[in-house]
Design a protein around this motif. Structure first.
Motif, short mmCIF file in Angstrom:
data_model
loop_
_atom_site.label_atom_id
_atom_site.label_comp_id
_atom_site.label_asym_id
_atom_site.label_seq_id
_atom_site.Cartn_x
_atom_site.Cartn_y
_atom_site.Cartn_z
N LYS A 1 0.87 -1.06 0.03
CA LYS A 1 0.08 -0.02 -0.03
C LYS A 1 0.86 1.29 -0.08
CE LYS A 1 -2.93 2.54 3.07
NZ LYS A 1 -3.63 2.52 4.28
N LEU A 2 1.83 1.24 0.83
CA LEU A 2 2.70 2.39 0.69
C LEU A 2 3.56 2.44 -0.53
CD1 LEU A 2 4.52 2.25 4.33
CD2 LEU A 2 2.66 3.60 3.80
N ILE A 3 4.14 1.37 -1.19
CA ILE A 3 4.70 1.46 -2.50
C ILE A 3 3.70 1.93 -3.56
CG2 ILE A 3 5.70 0.18 -4.00
CD1 ILE A 3 6.78 -1.41 -1.59
N GLY A 4 2.58 1.76 -3.30
CA GLY A 4 1.52 2.21 -4.46
C GLY A 4 1.97 1.70 -5.75
N ASP A 5 2.07 2.40 -6.81
CA ASP A 5 2.35 2.13 -8.21
C ASP A 5 3.80 1.63 -8.19
OD1 ASP A 5 3.37 4.59 -8.12
OD2 ASP A 5 2.54 5.41 -9.97
N GLY A 6 4.77 2.09 -7.23
CA GLY A 6 6.13 1.97 -7.46
C GLY A 6 7.01 2.76 -7.51
N SER A 7 6.21 4.01 -7.78
CA SER A 7 7.37 5.27 -8.02
C SER A 7 7.60 5.72 -6.53
CB SER A 7 6.34 6.40 -8.72
OG SER A 7 5.22 6.64 -7.81
N SER A 8 7.23 5.67 -5.66
CA SER A 8 7.53 6.00 -4.17
C SER A 8 8.86 5.57 -3.82
CB SER A 8 6.33 5.72 -3.19
OG SER A 8 6.18 4.37 -3.04
N LEU A 9 9.39 4.44 -4.52
CA LEU A 9 10.48 3.78 -4.11
C LEU A 9 11.63 4.46 -4.36
CD1 LEU A 9 9.46 0.05 -5.61
CD2 LEU A 9 10.03 0.52 -3.19
N PHE A 10 11.46 5.30 -5.44
CA PHE A 10 12.60 6.15 -5.77
C PHE A 10 12.53 7.49 -5.42
CE2 PHE A 10 11.56 2.72 -8.75
CZ PHE A 10 12.77 1.97 -8.66
N ALA A 11 11.40 8.05 -4.71
CA ALA A 11 11.40 9.38 -4.45
C ALA A 11 11.95 9.73 -3.38
CB ALA A 11 9.85 9.57 -4.41
N SER A 12 12.42 8.80 -2.36
CA SER A 12 13.40 9.46 -1.29
C SER A 12 14.54 8.48 -1.01
CB SER A 12 12.62 9.54 0.00
OG SER A 12 13.35 9.51 1.46
N GLU A 13 15.77 8.62 -0.22
CA GLU A 13 16.61 7.85 0.06
C GLU A 13 16.15 6.96 1.10
OE1 GLU A 13 20.50 9.77 0.95
OE2 GLU A 13 20.48 10.71 -1.02
N LYS A 14 15.19 7.24 1.87
CA LYS A 14 14.49 6.40 2.94
C LYS A 14 13.97 5.32 2.46
CE LYS A 14 12.13 7.29 7.43
NZ LYS A 14 11.22 7.82 8.21
N LYS A 15 14.07 4.16 2.99
CA LYS A 15 13.31 2.73 2.65
C LYS A 15 12.01 2.83 2.84
CE LYS A 15 14.08 -2.01 3.07
NZ LYS A 15 14.97 -3.12 3.54
N VAL A 16 11.19 2.74 2.06
CA VAL A 16 9.80 2.42 2.20
C VAL A 16 9.35 1.22 3.31
CG1 VAL A 16 7.33 2.26 1.35
CG2 VAL A 16 9.16 3.44 0.08
N LYS A 17 8.98 1.43 4.35
CA LYS A 17 8.64 0.31 5.34
C LYS A 17 7.44 0.80 6.21
CE LYS A 17 12.39 0.60 8.39
NZ LYS A 17 13.38 -0.24 9.12
N ILE A 18 6.63 0.02 6.55
CA ILE A 18 5.61 0.23 7.75
C ILE A 18 6.14 0.49 9.29
CG2 ILE A 18 3.72 -1.02 6.47
CD1 ILE A 18 4.22 -3.40 8.60
N THR A 19 5.29 1.47 9.91
CA THR A 19 5.99 1.81 11.08
C THR A 19 5.61 0.82 12.04
OG1 THR A 19 3.78 2.83 11.87
CG2 THR A 19 5.62 4.00 10.62
#
Length: 372
Positions: free
Chosen positions: A319-337
């Motif tokens: 859900k956080l990753i969405g279509d995949g573009s968010s993976l490259f939007a920040s140097e911070k790794k996408v992961k749940i809290t």
């Protein structure tokens, strides 16, 4: 290597059966906090067999992941580890041969992974205590995973010698994921069936149609989540055939951002499209995994929670990753809290028995992911 043993007040020279189990429980917490949460919700023989299986697969994975060993050495050592499990006796001489083959540098390491490998003689004999209906599947999955890991270690070394390790096709990705995760789904079906008479032959057959996909769900979700991190070691599990559909000659080109501002928008769009295909593949396997979990009898609370927790965590990550573009939007790794993890644990514990709640909650997550 005595620090972990010392911390639980266990002396290796006097370690008995109870202390060996204590070591196994303690080292699990050090080699994987995430899986420890799921495994420790289980009880009895199911808990013990899955705990041991995880530790054995972690040993194999530690060998396969070692950055300093040649692939040919990994193949030999993994072969020695597999040899242990070819008979229910789990011969002490085979265990000793495996430990003796491990790199000398590991004996000076304080890393829990190496500690576990060098205490194979502690954790492997514990499997002898398990009934054969539990032990046989654990032995089989360990042997199969060792062979698969050796195969991909050789392939990865050959590829990295010329630049990057990549996968050509979706079929190659499925094969890789099968060896590192799909076979775990097969193991779980056999152990779940061993643990309850409520899983008869017909229900077990239905579970077997979905169990490999259960394992692939978690692995593909992790590949999506970790793709940027993997690129740092010149590894990309995104199939080349998907990348070519979106204008990349090779998968690793996704990490070579163009300097020209005018080219960046098109580049980002194509890269998101590539990852979007992999995201959809992950959702497809998650669909199967949810269906698999609902086949677990709903009175088996702990078994259902064991399945539901990682699946809902993976779905929240998707859900956080969405279509995949968010993976490259920040140097911070996408992961749940951690708060999300706590919410998943609380809600599933309240509603584990309800197939309709599981279906609705999962469908809501998936719908929210598509609207982000």
């Amino acid at each position: 290597m005595s620090n972990i043993l010392d911390s639980i007040e266990v002396g290796e020279s006097t370690m008995n059966r109870r202390e060996a189990w204590k070591y196994a429980e303690e080292i699990l917490l050090q080699v994987s906090r995430t899986f420890a949460l799921n495994i420790n919700v289980l009880k009895g023989k199911l808990h013990k067999s899955i705990l041991l299986a995880y530790l054995y697969l972690r040993i194999a994975d530690t060998v396969e992941d070692d950055p300093d060993m040649k692939a040919s050495e990994k193949e030999v050592i993994l072969g020695k580890f597999a040899e242990i499990f070819k008979t229910e006796k789990l011969p002490d001489e085979s265990i000793a041969a495996f430990e003796q083959a491990l790199p000398e540098s590991w004996r000076k390491s304080e890393h829990p992974y190496m500690n576990l490998c060098l205490h194979t003689h502690v954790v492997v004999p514990l499997l002898r205590e398990m009934p054969e209906t539990y032990a046989a599947p654990v032995r089989a999955v360990t042997i199969e995973m060792c062979h698969g890991m050796a195969k991909f270690a050789l392939r990865q070394e050959a590829a990295l010698s010329s630049g990057w390790f990549t996968l050509e096709s979706v079929a190659d990705l499925d094969e890789y994921c099968y060896y590192v995760a799909g076979i775990v789904g097969k193991l779980l079906t056999n152990l779940f069936a061993a643990d309850t008479c409520l899983i008869g032959e017909s229900r077990k057959a239905e579970m077997q149609k979905l169990d490999v996909s259960f394992g692939l769900a978690l692995q593909v979700a992790n590949i999506v989540k970790d793709c940027v991190e993997d690129s740092g070691r010149r590894v990309c599990f995104v199939p080349e055939e998907i990348c070519r559909r979106h204008g990349f000659a090779h998968s690793y080109e996704m990490f070579a951002v163009p300097a020209e501002a005018g080219a960046r928008a098109d580049f980002d769009k194509r890269r998101a499209a590539v990852m979007g295909e992999l995201v959809q593949k992950a959702w497809g396997h998650l669909n199967d995994a949810i269906a698999y979990t609902k086949l677990v009898p709903n009175i088996k609370m702990r078994t259902r929670l064991f399945c539901l927790w990682p699946l809902f965590m993976a779905a929240e990550n998707m859900k956080l990753i969405g279509d995949g573009s968010s993976l490259f939007a920040s140097e911070k790794k996408v992961k749940i809290t951690r708060d999300t993890v706590k919410r998943i644990v609380k809600q599933t514990t309240l509603h584990f028995y309800s197939d309709s709640w599981i279906e609705k909650s999962y469908a809501k997550l998936k719908s929210e992911a598509q609207t982000l």
